[in-house]
Scaffold this motif. Structure first.
Motif, PDB file in Angstrom:
ATOM      1  N   ARG A 172       0.835  -1.198   0.000  1.00 52.09           N
ATOM      2  CA  ARG A 172       0.000   0.000   0.000  1.00 52.09           C
ATOM      3  C   ARG A 172       0.872   1.250   0.000  1.00 52.09           C
ATOM      4  N   PRO A 173       0.528   2.242  -0.792  1.00 52.72           N
ATOM      5  CA  PRO A 173      -0.625   2.303  -1.697  1.00 52.72           C
ATOM      6  C   PRO A 173      -0.425   1.535  -2.992  1.00 52.72           C
ATOM      7  N   GLY A 174       0.780   1.007  -3.213  1.00 49.80           N
ATOM      8  CA  GLY A 174       1.056   0.226  -4.404  1.00 49.80           C
ATOM      9  C   GLY A 174       2.527  -0.140  -4.425  1.00 49.80           C
ATOM     10  N   PRO A 175       2.934  -0.955  -5.392  1.00 46.09           N
ATOM     11  CA  PRO A 175       4.339  -1.356  -5.471  1.00 46.09           C
ATOM     12  C   PRO A 175       5.242  -0.171  -5.803  1.00 46.09           C
ATOM     13  N   PRO A 176       6.504  -0.217  -5.377  1.00 51.38           N
ATOM     14  CA  PRO A 176       7.444   0.843  -5.761  1.00 51.38           C
ATOM     15  C   PRO A 176       7.616   0.882  -7.273  1.00 51.38           C
ATOM     16  N   ILE A 177       7.870   2.079  -7.788  1.00 49.72           N
ATOM     17  CA  ILE A 177       8.007   2.280  -9.233  1.00 49.72           C
ATOM     18  C   ILE A 177       9.460   2.571  -9.582  1.00 49.72           C
ATOM     19  N   LEU A 178       9.949   1.843 -10.584  1.00 50.97           N
ATOM     20  CA  LEU A 178      11.282   2.066 -11.138  1.00 50.97           C
ATOM     21  C   LEU A 178      11.132   2.711 -12.499  1.00 50.97           C
ATOM     22  N   ILE A 179      11.911   3.753 -12.748  1.00 53.76           N
ATOM     23  CA  ILE A 179      11.979   4.379 -14.065  1.00 53.76           C
ATOM     24  C   ILE A 179      13.427   4.325 -14.537  1.00 53.76           C
ATOM     25  N   ALA A 180      13.613   3.887 -15.785  1.00 51.88           N
ATOM     26  CA  ALA A 180      14.951   3.808 -16.365  1.00 51.88           C
ATOM     27  C   ALA A 180      15.097   4.855 -17.463  1.00 51.88           C
ATOM     28  N   GLY A 181      16.280   5.467 -17.547  1.00 54.49           N
ATOM     29  CA  GLY A 181      16.497   6.438 -18.610  1.00 54.49           C
ATOM     30  C   GLY A 181      17.845   7.115 -18.484  1.00 54.49           C
ATOM     31  N   ARG A 182      18.087   8.010 -19.427  1.00 54.23           N
ATOM     32  CA  ARG A 182      19.367   8.725 -19.436  1.00 54.23           C
ATOM     33  C   ARG A 182      19.234  10.205 -19.779  1.00 54.23           C
ATOM     34  N   GLY A 183      18.155  10.584 -20.465  1.00 51.35           N
ATOM     35  CA  GLY A 183      18.003  11.966 -20.900  1.00 51.35           C
ATOM     36  C   GLY A 183      17.398  12.853 -19.832  1.00 51.35           C
ATOM     37  N   PRO A 184      17.523  14.172 -19.988  1.00 56.76           N
ATOM     38  CA  PRO A 184      17.037  15.093 -18.948  1.00 56.76           C
ATOM     39  C   PRO A 184      15.533  15.036 -18.731  1.00 56.76           C
ATOM     40  N   LYS A 185      14.740  14.831 -19.785  1.00 60.26           N
ATOM     41  CA  LYS A 185      13.285  14.843 -19.613  1.00 60.26           C
ATOM     42  C   LYS A 185      12.818  13.653 -18.794  1.00 60.26           C
ATOM     43  N   ILE A 186      13.317  12.457 -19.120  1.00 63.97           N
ATOM     44  CA  ILE A 186      12.845  11.284 -18.389  1.00 63.97           C
ATOM     45  C   ILE A 186      13.431  11.248 -16.989  1.00 63.97           C
ATOM     46  N   LEU A 187      14.643  11.746 -16.795  1.00 63.10           N
ATOM     47  CA  LEU A 187      15.213  11.778 -15.451  1.00 63.10           C
ATOM     48  C   LEU A 187      14.527  12.839 -14.587  1.00 63.10           C
ATOM     49  N   ARG A 188      14.055  13.908 -15.192  1.00 67.94           N
ATOM     50  CA  ARG A 188      13.266  14.880 -14.433  1.00 67.94           C
ATOM     51  C   ARG A 188      11.983  14.232 -13.932  1.00 67.94           C
ATOM     52  N   LEU A 189      11.346  13.432 -14.799  1.00 64.54           N
ATOM     53  CA  LEU A 189      10.142  12.706 -14.394  1.00 64.54           C
ATOM     54  C   LEU A 189      10.474  11.702 -13.295  1.00 64.54           C
ATOM     55  N   ALA A 190      11.573  10.965 -13.472  1.00 65.18           N
ATOM     56  CA  ALA A 190      11.969   9.977 -12.464  1.00 65.18           C
ATOM     57  C   ALA A 190      12.246  10.636 -11.121  1.00 65.18           C
ATOM     58  N   ALA A 191      12.843  11.810 -11.140  1.00 63.85           N
ATOM     59  CA  ALA A 191      13.185  12.499  -9.894  1.00 63.85           C
ATOM     60  C   ALA A 191      11.963  12.835  -9.072  1.00 63.85           C
ATOM     61  N   THR A 192      10.832  13.064  -9.742  1.00 61.78           N
ATOM     62  CA  THR A 192       9.623  13.466  -9.017  1.00 61.78           C
ATOM     63  C   THR A 192       8.652  12.317  -8.787  1.00 61.78           C
ATOM     64  N   GLU A 193       8.748  11.235  -9.589  1.00 57.91           N
ATOM     65  CA  GLU A 193       7.733  10.187  -9.532  1.00 57.91           C
ATOM     66  C   GLU A 193       8.257   8.808  -9.134  1.00 57.91           C
ATOM     67  N   ALA A 194       9.525   8.525  -9.335  1.00 61.40           N
ATOM     68  CA  ALA A 194      10.033   7.164  -9.130  1.00 61.40           C
ATOM     69  C   ALA A 194      10.458   6.930  -7.683  1.00 61.40           C
ATOM     70  N   ASP A 195      10.481   5.670  -7.314  1.00 59.84           N
ATOM     71  CA  ASP A 195      11.121   5.228  -6.075  1.00 59.84           C
ATOM     72  C   ASP A 195      12.536   4.743  -6.353  1.00 59.84           C
TER      73      ASP A 195
END
Length: 307
Positions: free
Chosen positions: A174-197
């Motif tokens: 709860r509230p759900g499983p941890p989320i992993l985000i993989a990437g290398r570019g600034p846009k996806i890492l910006r998203l990972a910084a705010t949303e990923a575990d």
């Protein structure tokens, strides 16, 4: 910023202990796959992750089989290409596997590798530009979390097993499983910084790794210390298989003396020291290894896991 400056910033992160995982997909029989999952667990690895590619079994099916024959091994997708999967389907599959595994799922999500465009065409779904796929990934994370939270909130008197059109299957975590985000570019890492575990940083050399960690710190702000940072190792030793060069652009001429962070070179002590230094310098405490290199990695896991 200098490498010494990065080291000074990150020294506070070294209280994270090491954990190790294996990335592998099912291509053989059920007996072979479940035996492999048990070997991964018995060798002390913390996770078994499956890729999302048509060349291997669908990840949720394979991971469910692995869950049935293991008890402590955590199970993950590495990573689901969100253009290929509706958010509701991801939420349903994730909640199902999390419950079947007694809360051992780690949900890896991504914008889709370039070669997934052919799979999108086979499925009859749009693939989009890189920017469109990152925006879709952001929406998918929001929608999956919303669906899982709604399911948990609506369970009410019906208990954890409540299902229905207005509730959904409730995950064990709860509230759900941890989320992993993989990437290398600034846009996806910006998203990972705010949303990923968990953030898997897909680069090949330490200067690039230092840059990405600095980006993550800037993007995440106070949230940075909550992130678990990861890299993926393809091989141990000096022999680089031709398929690694073709698939992952690993240059055998560069993959020496631990210059390519996707390849570990040297004896056990050298590899242990290299991983410790990278954790102390960059905060990398979660290390994945390709299934073909699992046996070579096992002594490293025995030495470092949990330390």
């Amino acid at each position: 910023m200098t490498r010494a400056g990065i080291r000074g910033i990150l020294l506070g992160m070294t209280d994270r202990t090491f954990r190790f995982g294996v990335v592998g997909g099912q291509t053989g029989s059920a007996r072979e796959w479940t035996a492999f999952a048990r070997r991964v667990e018995d060798a002390g690895f913390a996770t078994l992750l499956c890729p999302d590619a048509f060349t291997v079994a669908a990840p949720f099916g394979a991971l469910s089989a692995a869950a049935a024959v293991t008890t402590t091994l955590r199970l993950g997708t590495f990573v689901l290409a969100t253009p290929l999967h509706p958010a509701a389907s991801i939420a349903w599959d994730a909640a199902s596997l999390d419950r079947l595994s007694d809360g051992r799922l780690e949900l890896g999500l991504g914008a889709g590798r370039p070669t997934a465009a052919a799979e999108a065409e086979l499925l009859g779904v749009p693939f989009g530009t890189p920017g469109e796929r990152i925006a879709q990934l952001e929406r998918t994370i929001r929608d999956v979390r919303g669906l899982l939270a709604t399911a948990a909130g609506n369970a009410g008197a019906g208990g954890d097993q409540a299902m229905g059109p207005d509730s959904g299957l409730v995950p064990a975590q709860r509230p759900g499983p941890p989320i992993l985000i993989a990437g290398r570019g600034p846009k996806i890492l910006r998203l990972a910084a705010t949303e990923a575990d968990i953030v898997s940083i897909a680069v090949s050399d330490e200067p690039s790794l230092a840059d990405r960690v600095e980006w993550l710190r800037d993007y995440a702000g106070d949230r940075f210390d909550q992130l678990e940072l990861n890299i993926n190792i393809f091989a141990l030793g000096d022999e680089i298989a031709p398929w690694m060069t073709r698939m992952f652009n690993v240059d055998p001429r560069v993959a020496r003396d631990n210059q390519d962070i996707r390849v570990l070179n040297g004896d056990l002590s050298t590899i242990v020291d290299t991983l410790r230094r990278r954790r102390d310098t960059y905060g990398i405490s979660y290390v994945l290894v390709n299934s073909f290199a699992m046996e070579k990695m096992a002594p490293v896991v025995e030495r470092l896991a949990g330390t």
